[in-house]
Design an enzyme around this catalytic site. Structure first.
Site, PDB file in Angstrom:
ATOM      1  N   LYS A 266       0.695  -1.189   0.017  1.00 52.05           N
ATOM      2  CA  LYS A 266      -0.002   0.049   0.046  1.00 52.05           C
ATOM      3  C   LYS A 266       1.006   1.163   0.170  1.00 52.05           C
ATOM      4  O   LYS A 266       0.379   2.130  -0.601  1.00 52.05           O
ATOM      5  CB  LYS A 266      -0.980  -0.049   1.221  1.00 52.05           C
ATOM      6  CG  LYS A 266      -2.024  -0.977   0.874  1.00 52.05           C
ATOM      7  CD  LYS A 266      -2.981  -1.070   2.131  1.00 52.05           C
ATOM      8  CE  LYS A 266      -4.104  -2.285   2.113  1.00 52.05           C
ATOM      9  NZ  LYS A 266      -5.062  -2.042   3.304  1.00 52.05           N
TER      10      LYS A 266
ATOM     11  N   ALA B 150      -2.510   0.127   9.267  1.00 51.55           N
ATOM     12  CA  ALA B 150      -3.885  -0.116   9.247  1.00 51.55           C
ATOM     13  C   ALA B 150      -4.515   1.021  10.064  1.00 51.55           C
ATOM     14  O   ALA B 150      -5.550   1.486   9.529  1.00 51.55           O
ATOM     15  CB  ALA B 150      -4.218  -1.631   9.795  1.00 51.55           C
TER      16      ALA B 150
HETATM   17  P1  ATR Z   1      -0.487  -2.959   9.845  1.00 50.33           P
HETATM   18  O1  ATR Z   1      -0.041  -2.578   8.458  1.00 50.33           O
HETATM   19  O2  ATR Z   1      -1.353  -4.285   9.738  1.00 50.33           O
HETATM   20  O3  ATR Z   1      -0.806  -2.116  10.909  1.00 50.33           O
HETATM   21  P2  ATR Z   1       2.137  -2.690  10.976  1.00 50.33           P
HETATM   22  O4  ATR Z   1       2.376  -1.341  10.390  1.00 50.33           O
HETATM   23  O5  ATR Z   1       3.369  -3.529  11.180  1.00 50.33           O
HETATM   24  O6  ATR Z   1       1.046  -3.568  10.481  1.00 50.33           O
HETATM   25  O7  ATR Z   1       1.562  -2.531  12.635  1.00 50.33           O
HETATM   26  C1  ATR Z   1       1.205  -3.470  13.504  1.00 50.33           C
HETATM   27  C2  ATR Z   1       0.499  -2.906  14.662  1.00 50.33           C
HETATM   28  O8  ATR Z   1      -0.103  -4.076  15.485  1.00 50.33           O
HETATM   29  C3  ATR Z   1       1.288  -2.048  15.424  1.00 50.33           C
HETATM   30  O9  ATR Z   1       0.572  -1.153  16.073  1.00 50.33           O
HETATM   31  C4  ATR Z   1       2.031  -2.910  16.439  1.00 50.33           C
HETATM   32  O10 ATR Z   1       2.274  -2.443  17.884  1.00 50.33           O
HETATM   33  P3  ATR Z   1       3.938  -2.046  18.041  1.00 50.33           P
HETATM   34  O11 ATR Z   1       3.785  -0.728  17.226  1.00 50.33           O
HETATM   35  O12 ATR Z   1       4.061  -1.883  19.287  1.00 50.33           O
HETATM   36  O13 ATR Z   1       4.748  -2.993  17.235  1.00 50.33           O
HETATM   37  C5  ATR Z   1       0.614  -3.772  16.757  1.00 50.33           C
HETATM   38  N1  ATR Z   1       0.768  -5.299  17.244  1.00 50.33           N
HETATM   39  C6  ATR Z   1       1.337  -6.329  16.550  1.00 50.33           C
HETATM   40  N2  ATR Z   1       1.410  -7.504  17.677  1.00 50.33           N
HETATM   41  C7  ATR Z   1       1.026  -7.119  18.804  1.00 50.33           C
HETATM   42  C8  ATR Z   1       0.656  -7.706  20.183  1.00 50.33           C
HETATM   43  N3  ATR Z   1       1.068  -9.020  20.172  1.00 50.33           N
HETATM   44  N4  ATR Z   1       0.300  -6.876  21.137  1.00 50.33           N
HETATM   45  C9  ATR Z   1      -0.003  -5.556  20.983  1.00 50.33           C
HETATM   46  N5  ATR Z   1       0.121  -4.994  19.590  1.00 50.33           N
HETATM   47  C10 ATR Z   1       0.632  -5.698  18.759  1.00 50.33           C
END
Ligand code: ATR
Length: 270
Positions: free
Chosen positions: A66, A131
């Protein structure tokens, strides 16, 4: 001549977009094809160029392209600029036009399909990745009373909140821990935690009476959805958003808005 469209991603095999767009095309009597295309991780631009040369009219773009789609385009809609990412590209004689229909999709699903008006409400957006960024501005345009962005890594939530200059909504960022004691009417999980079946370290207090808990993921019940259900929330997954963002993209391309209800029900049965 059949107008050709596609969705590009990596992975892409499980995408429901071809089924959704085929249903829209049938319903609105549009002569078009729509297929799923796997692009190599380092080959997004080359893939798009090849499709343009083959006469394709446009593509949807999904994870992880994206941002690359936004960069590749030479014209951008306001909502693509707000998200800094694109999920819809239109190929015109003037070049590639980037749009982003994800935010419009979630807002329409919450307000129109699920019947929760966002204006004046207490909204919690969990997550600060792509997202969450993609839906932030369209959510603000519905004028929630307060909007809290909470993320495991709070600095990222803070950066998102700092960028906002919106006199109508009180926007703040906080840690999961600081959510203790706060309650919200609409809670949106925009993290990818559900992919690994991970629970979020969020307190039960966030689920206000009659609240809506919305997970942008679909296809499985996430720990977030289970927690919300156990706390009396109305729970929704992201399937409605998927269909609504597709309907919005279809409308951009074909200038006719498809009905989504029946398509949503059919896709859910698969
Ligand atoms: P996307 O495009 O799906 O948003 P991303 O940009 O990698 O993917 O972002 C993932 C989001 O999920 C982030 O907010 C991440 O939190 P961090 O910024 O602290 O990494 C969150 N996330 C993923 N796994 C998580 C978990 N187990 N607990 C809490 N937050 C999680």
């Amino acid at each position: 001549m059949t107008d050709k469209y596609a969705v590009i991603g990596h992975p892409i095999a499980h995408s429901k977009s071809p089924l959704i767009h085929a249903a829209f095309a049938k319903q609105t009597q549009q002569v078009m094809s729509y297929e799923a295309i796997l692009a190599p991780l380092d080959g997004f631009a080359v893939t798009v160029q090849a499709l343009i040369e083959q006469g394709y009219k446009g593509v949807n773009v999904t994870v992880p392209f994206k941002f690359a789609a936004f960069e590749l385009a030479n014209q951008h809609s306001e909502r693509a600029i707000a998200a800094g990412a694109a999920n819809t590209l239109t190929f015109s004689p003037q070049g590639i036009v980037a749009d982003n229909t994800d935010g419009a999709g979630i807002v329409r699903d919450i307000e129109h399909n699920l019947g929760h008006r966002i204006a004046g409400k207490r909204v919690l957006l969990i997550g600060a990745g792509g997202a969450a960024e993609g839906v932030l501005q369209p959510l603000l345009e519905t004028k929630p009373g307060t909007l809290v962005i909470s993320n495991r890594t709070v600095d990222k939530a803070q950066r998102m909140a700092n960028k906002i200059n919106n006199p109508l909504t009180h926007v703040q960022a906080c840690t999961f821990k600081a959510l203790q004691g706060q309650a919200f009417d609409i809670i949106i999980n925009a993290t990818s935690a559900g992919l690994s079946d991970s629970a979020l370290a969020i307190p039960n207090s966030i689920f206000a009476k009659n609240c809506l808990a919305y997970d942008m993921m679909y296809g499985r019940e996430t720990p977030f959805m289970r927690q919300a259900k156990n706390n009396g929330a109305q729970v929704a997954d992201g399937l409605g958003m998927l269909v609504e963002q597709a309907a919005e993209a279809f409308t951009v391309w074909r200038s006719v808005r498809p009905e989504t209800q029946a398509v949503m029900q059919d896709i859910r049965k698969l």
